[in-house]
Design a protein around this motif. Structure first.
Motif, short mmCIF file in Angstrom:
data_model
loop_
_atom_site.label_atom_id
_atom_site.label_comp_id
_atom_site.label_asym_id
_atom_site.label_seq_id
_atom_site.Cartn_x
_atom_site.Cartn_y
_atom_site.Cartn_z
N ASN A 191 0.84 -1.20 0.00
CA ASN A 191 0.00 0.00 0.00
C ASN A 191 0.88 1.25 0.00
N LEU A 194 0.51 5.35 0.36
CA LEU A 194 -0.29 6.53 0.65
C LEU A 194 0.65 7.73 0.59
N PHE A 237 -4.10 6.94 -2.53
CA PHE A 237 -3.94 5.62 -1.92
C PHE A 237 -3.82 4.62 -3.07
N ASN A 273 -3.14 0.78 -4.09
CA ASN A 273 -3.22 -0.56 -3.52
C ASN A 273 -2.71 -1.59 -4.53
N PHE A 284 -7.51 9.75 -0.69
CA PHE A 284 -7.67 9.61 0.76
C PHE A 284 -7.44 10.97 1.39
N ASN A 319 -1.28 15.22 4.65
CA ASN A 319 -0.97 14.72 3.32
C ASN A 319 -0.42 15.77 2.37
N THR A 343 4.81 4.59 4.32
CA THR A 343 3.68 3.67 4.51
C THR A 343 4.22 2.30 4.86
N LEU A 349 -3.00 -2.61 5.40
CA LEU A 349 -2.39 -1.37 5.87
C LEU A 349 -2.29 -1.35 7.39
N ARG A 362 -4.79 3.10 10.52
CA ARG A 362 -5.57 2.59 9.39
C ARG A 362 -7.06 2.83 9.60
N TYR A 416 -8.67 9.46 7.56
CA TYR A 416 -7.81 8.64 8.41
C TYR A 416 -7.53 9.38 9.72
#
Length: 812
Positions: free
Chosen positions: A27, A29, A44, A46, A57, A62, A69, A77, A89, A96
């Motif tokens: 993952n 982020l 995000f 994946n 996200f 951020n 991560t 996560l 998570r 988050y």
């Protein structure tokens, strides 16, 4: 297409489980953006599926350049960090949640240039976060570390109090991680602000060790990125002339110079890097002055010496004017992703980074990262997580499951784009073409998967252990109780010491002692009962065992438990019982014997005094706060049989020679129909066992013992008889004085009887004139007078210090 087959399947399986990557890097982020609103979402990404999936996200931190991560081994996560904030998570209202101590520097927003997460080798629930703060227009950044414990905050993790510590001041913004030679510890590397010294910090089970310093000849640029190779053997830095590649010593933590690589376009400067998954290629992203282009270049590190590597350079892509390649990053699927300001909010892709030149599969706009503004940094990932990204990996979400459970398999790495699982127990079409199929095996099994791309094909294996259903248990306790009786015990026979889950209807559990419980029963209830489920160490359940209980004022008292057939000689002190109910009084009744102990309780002792059939029963009475209860059991019929009269007598020789054979012993005056059990010490029974007469072969000198037990027709045994036998001496040899050697297999040789007692001997034969005609040591009854005529001969036999002589006649 290059096809790699692994013939040593078992070795491959062990290798992948011992040192193969798992999904800690599954993952990403990240979300460093320009000067806009802090509500702009990050990305995000994946990698758990066959292709990566992007989603936006939201988190307060951020917006910084620094982001890191980490996931667990199954790609779930765990947490991430950005701009000096650490998020769990846990998502609430689409956002988050920050860890309780996740604001590392006590500020609403702390600019950070890079962040890196490393697992604590001494405690796998803990992770170090290394942070380099961003001094904005100054090149004097500082290196900090914090420690997260995933057991805190209800399993969502938290930063341990007072764990944020300054490690070193005045460092360059980049960091890298290397795997120690012991494959457990990790080295974290940081360049100083001047670019002329590298610090290597070993992360051990005891914490962060003192740094190892490496002096760099000629300063490196301190404002670019540092990147390590997946195998932790190479390290690359930006320099004024291009890129500097160093060899890393995984044991000592020091570096040594290998070679310099220049950019073909002198107007461009190296800034970001990524190694291919097989460590054979180096990708360099550049940036440039305004009105000049930037690009991505590939170097073939396997092409030879430094000059040959320089000559191998390929321009993979040239971007437009005023472009920058902000970041390149290898993923668990073996592909490289990059960020540039020329890709218009897309992640670019190098699809086959192990391939040379245009075959690497460049894609400028591979993944829309769904942000309103461009992103300038990917998460700083520990490159040791990708040390086997060139190899196809296969794993199960749980490698041990309960019978009847499903589990998800996962295949990834080696740049594979298509997957084919071998059909096997619990796996069928169309799931066999999925990267992550669910399977439901009924037995322990190893699954095989083939992953392929345009250039490669690889094979991986994963074993799933299926635990059988736990063994059953049996319940005991009173099956009939008085309403509202308190503290009644029920027990489980649990020989395998399994965990037991108890339950009941019609009452409440007062005490749970593991293998037993006490119960407070309620009002009258015809459907009451106790049940229990055994579980193994993994929590796999066995079959539910039900024990019905009648709650009523009319008690269905249990029939007494105990032997119903006895022998007269052992019919005293016999125990009988019923399952005890708290508060009940038990009155025992009997015919054909007497109660000797336990009257009034749930267990009594009985002496049976009459042959034939006796009777035993019990009355139960109980009083509770609401009821007076009474019950009588069914009658237990007990038969007492006669035992043999007296002790059997043994008749037979009490003194025998050593190694005597076929010695007969018998019973004097046996009862008709009896069976006899003989036991012999110092010899062997060769005939007659179970009957009234046996034959015995005795052994060497000593005492022999014969034991005898007689069992009559009713199955009752008498007292054991015993006979002691003296075993000693040897019989005299016996010489047969005539034999007829005519080859008719009858009396063809001179025989000395009892010869086995005289194994070491000598035999001499003379004729009638005293001439010796035969001599042999250790004679074995084999002289046939060959080549001699009929007549009278004389023997002389010696053995054990004695001698015998006489005559023998030969008749032919």
């Amino acid at each position: 297409m290059t096809i790699r087959y692994f013939i040593l399947v078992s070795f491959l399986f062990l290798f992948q489980n011992a040192s193969g990557q798992q999904k800690e890097g599954a993952n990403w982020l990240f979300g460093g953006v320009g000067p806009s609103s802090p509500s702009v979402p990050g990305c995000f990404l994946n990698f758990n599926g066959s292709v990566p999936v992007a989603a936006p996200f939201d988190f307060i931190g951020n917006r910084g350049l620094g982001a890191a991560t980490v996931s667990d081994k199954n790609g779930q996560l765990l947490f991430f960090s950005s701009s000096g904030h650490v998020a769990t998570r846990n998502v609430v209202n689409g956002k988050y949640q920050e860890m309780p101590n996740g604001k590392l520097f006590g500020l609403p927003s702390t600019p950070t240039f890079s962040e890196l997460t490393v697992q604590n080798p001494g405690n796998l629930d803990q992770y170090y976060i290394f942070i380099i703060t961003n001094a904005l227009f100054s090149r004097k950044h500082d290196l900090y570390r914090a420690l997260v414990d995933m057991r805190l905050n209800n399993g969502f993790g938290d930063v341990i109090n007072n764990s944020v510590q300054l490690i070193k001041k005045n460092v360059a913004p980049g960091m890298a991680a290397m795997l120690h030679i012991n494959n457990q510890d990790t080295w974290v590397l940081s360049l100083n602000a001047a670019g002329d010294s590298l610090s290597s910090y070993q992360i051990t089970s005891n914490g962060v060790a003192a740094p190892v310093y490496s002096v760099i000849n000629g300063p490196l640029l301190s404002d670019g990125r540092i990147k390590s190779s997946p195998n932790s053997e190479m390290l690359v830095f930006p320099s004024v002339s291009g890129s500097e590649v160093y060899q890393f010593n995984r044991t000592s933590g020091s570096i040594s110079f290998r070679y310099s690589l220049t950019i073909p376009d002198s107007t461009q400067r190296s800034f970001s890097y990524a190694f291919s998954s097989d460590n054979s290629k180096l990708y360099v992203g550049t940036w440039n002055k305004p009105r000049f282009p930037a690009g991505i270049y590939q170097y073939d590190l396997a092409s030879g010496n430094s000059q040959q590597i320089q000559q191998s350079v390929n321009s993979i892509h040239s971007f437009g004017l005023a472009s920058q390649v902000y970041d390149l990053q290898l993923a668990i699927n073996g592909k490289i992703y990059f960020l540039s300001n020329d890709s218009s909010k897309y992640l670019g892709l190098v699809n086959y980074p192990n391939q040379y030149g245009a075959s690497c599969g460049f894609n400028l706009k591979a993944i829309n990262y769904l942000s309103k503004e461009f992103i300038v940094t990917l998460p700083a990932l520990n490159q040791t997580l990708f040390r086997n990204a060139a190899i196809l990996q296969a794993q199960a979400f749980k490698d041990t499951i309960c019978l009847g459970d499903s589990v998800q398999l996962s295949a990834y790495g080696a740049g594979a784009e298509r997957f084919r699982w071998q059909i096997a127990n619990g796996l069928s079409a169309p799931s066999d073409t999925m990267a992550n199929p669910f399977v439901k095996p009924t037995v322990t099994i190893t699954y095989m998967v083939i992953g392929s791309s345009v250039f490669d094909q690889d094979t991986a294996f994963v074993k799933v252990t299926v635990l059988p259903k736990p063994g059953g248990v049996t319940l005991s306790g009173p099956a009939s109780v008085c309403p509202n009786v308190q503290g009644v015990w029920y027990r489980a026979a649990n020989a395998q010491r399994q965990r037991l889950v108890w339950g009941l209807n019609g009452g409440t559990i007062l005490t749970n002692a593991g293998d037993s419980i006490s119960v407070n029963w309620g009002n009258a209830n015809a459907a009451a009962g106790v049940w229990v489920v055994p579980e193994n160490y993994l929590g796999c359940p066995g079959d539910t065992v039900f024990f019905p209980v009648r709650v009523n004022v009319v008690l269905a008292t249990q029939t007494p438990l105990g032997p119903d057939t006895l022998c007269q000689a052992s019919a005293s002190g016999i125990r009988y019982s019923v399952a005890p109910a708290t508060g009940s009084v038990y009155t025992w009744g009997i015919q054909g014997g007497s109660i000797t102990a336990g009257q009034g309780t749930a267990a009594a002792r009985v002496n049976w005094t009459k042959l034939g059939t006796g009777k035993l029963w019990v009355q139960e009475e109980s009083r509770t706060s609401t009821s007076h209860c009474f019950g009588v059991s069914d009658t237990l019929l007990v038969r007492t049989n006669p035992s043999p009269a007296g002790t059997a007598s043994i008749y037979g020789p009490k003194q025998v020679f050593t190694f005597a054979e076929d010695q007969v012993y018998r019973v004097l005056n046996p009862e008709p129909g009896s069976v006899f059990d003989w036991q012999v010490t110092g010899g062997q029974i060769v005939a007659g066992h179970g009957t009234g007469s046996i034959a015995v072969n005795w052994d060497a000198a000593g005492e022999g013992i014969i034991l005898l037990t007689e069992t009559n027709q009713q199955g009752c045994s008498g007292n054991q008889a015993r006979l002691s036998v003296e075993i000693s001496g040897a019989p005299e040899p016996v010489f047969y004085n005539i034999f007829t050697p005519n080859n008719d297999n009858q009396n063809d040789a001179f025989v000395v009887r009892n010869l086995k007692w005289y194994a070491e001997n000598e035999l001499i034969i003379y004729n009638r004139w005293g001439t010796e005609v035969f001599r042999k040591r250790n004679y074995r009854n084999d002289w046939k007078a060959t080549e001699l005529s009929s007549g009278i001969y004389y023997y002389y036999f010696k053995a054990g210090g004695k001698s015998w002589k006489g005559w023998v006649e030969v008749l032919k």
